[in-house]
Design a protein around this motif. Structure first.
Motif, PDB file in Angstrom:
ATOM      1  N   THR A 160       0.823  -1.195   0.000  1.00 18.12           N
ATOM      2  CA  THR A 160       0.000   0.000   0.000  1.00 18.12           C
ATOM      3  C   THR A 160       0.868   1.260   0.000  1.00 18.12           C
ATOM      4  O   THR A 160       1.945   1.279   0.588  1.00 18.12           O
ATOM      5  CB  THR A 160      -0.912   0.014   1.254  1.00 18.12           C
ATOM      6  N   SER A 161       0.339   2.319  -0.658  1.00 14.39           N
ATOM      7  CA  SER A 161       1.096   3.568  -0.723  1.00 14.39           C
ATOM      8  C   SER A 161       0.941   4.334   0.592  1.00 14.39           C
ATOM      9  O   SER A 161       0.123   3.978   1.442  1.00 14.39           O
ATOM     10  CB  SER A 161       0.578   4.415  -1.875  1.00 14.39           C
ATOM     11  N   ARG A 162       1.703   5.416   0.725  1.00 15.76           N
ATOM     12  CA  ARG A 162       1.637   6.220   1.950  1.00 15.76           C
ATOM     13  C   ARG A 162       0.248   6.836   2.103  1.00 15.76           C
ATOM     14  O   ARG A 162      -0.325   6.842   3.183  1.00 15.76           O
ATOM     15  CB  ARG A 162       2.715   7.309   1.901  1.00 15.76           C
ATOM     16  N   SER A 185      -2.539   5.688   0.905  1.00 19.92           N
ATOM     17  CA  SER A 185      -3.477   4.621   1.281  1.00 19.92           C
ATOM     18  C   SER A 185      -3.405   4.351   2.772  1.00 19.92           C
ATOM     19  O   SER A 185      -4.433   4.188   3.434  1.00 19.92           O
ATOM     20  CB  SER A 185      -3.157   3.324   0.545  1.00 19.92           C
ATOM     21  N   ARG A 186      -2.182   4.327   3.300  1.00 23.06           N
ATOM     22  CA  ARG A 186      -2.023   4.020   4.732  1.00 23.06           C
ATOM     23  C   ARG A 186      -2.683   5.098   5.602  1.00 23.06           C
ATOM     24  O   ARG A 186      -3.309   4.774   6.613  1.00 23.06           O
ATOM     25  CB  ARG A 186      -0.543   3.861   5.079  1.00 23.06           C
ATOM     26  N   ILE A 240      -6.438   4.581   5.322  1.00 23.71           N
ATOM     27  CA  ILE A 240      -6.847   3.393   6.094  1.00 23.71           C
ATOM     28  C   ILE A 240      -6.979   3.751   7.577  1.00 23.71           C
ATOM     29  O   ILE A 240      -7.907   3.327   8.254  1.00 23.71           O
ATOM     30  CB  ILE A 240      -5.837   2.233   5.874  1.00 23.71           C
ATOM     31  N   GLU A 241      -6.050   4.585   8.073  1.00 27.49           N
ATOM     32  CA  GLU A 241      -6.093   4.988   9.479  1.00 27.49           C
ATOM     33  C   GLU A 241      -7.356   5.790   9.800  1.00 27.49           C
ATOM     34  O   GLU A 241      -7.814   5.807  10.937  1.00 27.49           O
ATOM     35  CB  GLU A 241      -4.857   5.828   9.837  1.00 27.49           C
ATOM     36  N   ARG A 298     -11.974  -1.270   9.445  1.00 23.87           N
ATOM     37  CA  ARG A 298     -10.669  -0.861   8.898  1.00 23.87           C
ATOM     38  C   ARG A 298      -9.940  -2.025   8.229  1.00 23.87           C
ATOM     39  O   ARG A 298      -9.562  -1.957   7.066  1.00 23.87           O
ATOM     40  CB  ARG A 298      -9.812  -0.262  10.008  1.00 23.87           C
ATOM     41  N   ASP A 299      -9.787  -3.092   8.958  1.00 24.18           N
ATOM     42  CA  ASP A 299      -9.057  -4.253   8.433  1.00 24.18           C
ATOM     43  C   ASP A 299      -9.785  -4.868   7.248  1.00 24.18           C
ATOM     44  O   ASP A 299      -9.162  -5.266   6.265  1.00 24.18           O
ATOM     45  CB  ASP A 299      -8.942  -5.316   9.536  1.00 24.18           C
ATOM     46  N   ALA A 351      -9.523  -2.533   4.050  1.00 25.00           N
ATOM     47  CA  ALA A 351      -8.134  -2.543   3.556  1.00 25.00           C
ATOM     48  C   ALA A 351      -7.806  -3.907   2.956  1.00 25.00           C
ATOM     49  O   ALA A 351      -7.227  -3.999   1.862  1.00 25.00           O
ATOM     50  CB  ALA A 351      -7.183  -2.206   4.696  1.00 25.00           C
ATOM     51  N   ASN A 388      -6.882   4.353  -3.644  1.00 27.37           N
ATOM     52  CA  ASN A 388      -7.012   5.592  -2.879  1.00 27.37           C
ATOM     53  C   ASN A 388      -8.398   6.201  -3.053  1.00 27.37           C
ATOM     54  O   ASN A 388      -8.973   6.725  -2.097  1.00 27.37           O
ATOM     55  CB  ASN A 388      -5.932   6.595  -3.287  1.00 27.37           C
ATOM     56  N   ARG A 443      -4.998  -9.235   6.879  1.00 25.47           N
ATOM     57  CA  ARG A 443      -6.095  -8.394   7.406  1.00 25.47           C
ATOM     58  C   ARG A 443      -7.395  -9.209   7.468  1.00 25.47           C
ATOM     59  O   ARG A 443      -7.671 -10.013   6.575  1.00 25.47           O
ATOM     60  CB  ARG A 443      -6.274  -7.161   6.528  1.00 25.47           C
TER      61      ARG A 443
END
Lengths: 172, 113
Positions: free
Chosen positions: A2-4, A6-7, A10-11, A18-19, A22, A36, B74
């Motif tokens: 995952t890209s920054r 995306s991370r 996700i947060e 969330r899980d 993702a 994204n 996940r």
């Protein structure tokens, strides 16, 4: 992988899904751009779930007490700073900031809570800078909000971990 | 007259997709089933927000399961339509049918065999 971006997105998703979301997007072969986009839509659509109370009665009770403390201490500090002499829109901005801080108490999402704590200080600083009346102590309004949003959940978590679990068979 | 809330259009579609998928109904497969059968793009966020609403109404239940390496570990959440959900879905579809009855501009489609 995952890209920054995306991370970060996700947060911002509510913890409940969330899980799952993702994982679904990782499992499905999609481009980073589409991932994204999907995450951004999910963050917006599921945003209210971040403010759903799922704690037990004691936790809810503690949050309402904290909300009252933010409102009372925040408004008193604003009054003490001389907000009544400032233009109405500055006062409205300060009241909005206090309300935002209270809303932050009711999210389980740590990223959103920390973002709100930061936004509160930015808004108070802006109000202080743009106000035609000097309000040197206005940023102190943000102190109880910061303490309760950033440190409060840690203390509540510690207190919860120390207290014995309640349930059938537990002595009253 | 039943007092139960009738599920909306997209809610009905999601519940039908969950029912069709049986034990393999989780976010991604539900979305894929809807997209394949309706030929419309659907966002995962819309699917999950609808499933969450349906769960609050008691029309679906969910169960979390551990995810494998294909999802970087996940978790997955599997959904199942409850008996109350099946009743509400049948009521919703029946209500639509009753509303459509006798409306010449919207005839009942021929049954697919």
């Amino acid at each position: 992988m995952t890209s920054r971006t995306s991370r970060v997105l996700i947060e911002l998703l509510p913890e409940k899904y969330r899980d799952e979301i993702a994982g679904d997007l990782i499992e499905e072969p999609v481009s980073t751009k589409r991932m994204n986009g999907e995450l951004a839509v999910a963050v917006v659509r599921l945003f209210p779930l971040n403010f759903t109370l799922r704690e037990d009665y004691d936790m809810k009770h503690a949050k309402w007490i904290a909300a009252a403390a933010i409102a009372v201490v925040g408004l008193l500090q604003a009054w003490d700073s001389g907000i009544l002499g400032a233009p109405a829109w500055i006062a409205a901005l300060v009241v909005f900031t206090i309300a935002l801080g209270i809303a932050g108490l009711f999210t389980e999402n740590e990223s959103i809570r920390l973002s709100i704590a930061a936004i509160v200080f930015v808004l108070l600083f802006v109000a202080r800078v743009v106000s035609p009346v000097r309000l040197p102590e206005l940023t102190l309004v943000g102190l109880p909000i910061f303490l309760l949003l950033v440190l409060g959940p840690r203390f509540m978590g510690l207190a919860k971990a120390k207290s014995p679990p309640r349930g059938p068979g537990t002595a009253a | 007259m039943p007092r139960q809330d009738l599920p909306g259009g997209f809610e009905q579609i999601v519940m039908l997709a969950v029912t069709r998928l049986g034990d393999n109904a989780y976010g991604m497969t539900v979305r894929a089933e809807i997209e394949q059968r309706t030929a419309r793009k659907v966002s995962l966020g819309a699917v999950y927000s609808t499933l969450d609403r349906l769960e609050t109404k008691g029309y679906v239940t969910s169960k979390q399961a551990a995810g494998g390496g294909e999802r970087e570990g996940r978790a997955k959440r599997f959904f199942r339509v409850t008996a109350q959900g099946v009743r509400a879905l049948n009521e919703g579809i029946a209500a639509l049918d009753r509303m459509r009855e006798g409306v010449a501009a919207i005839p009942r489609p021929a049954r697919v065999t």
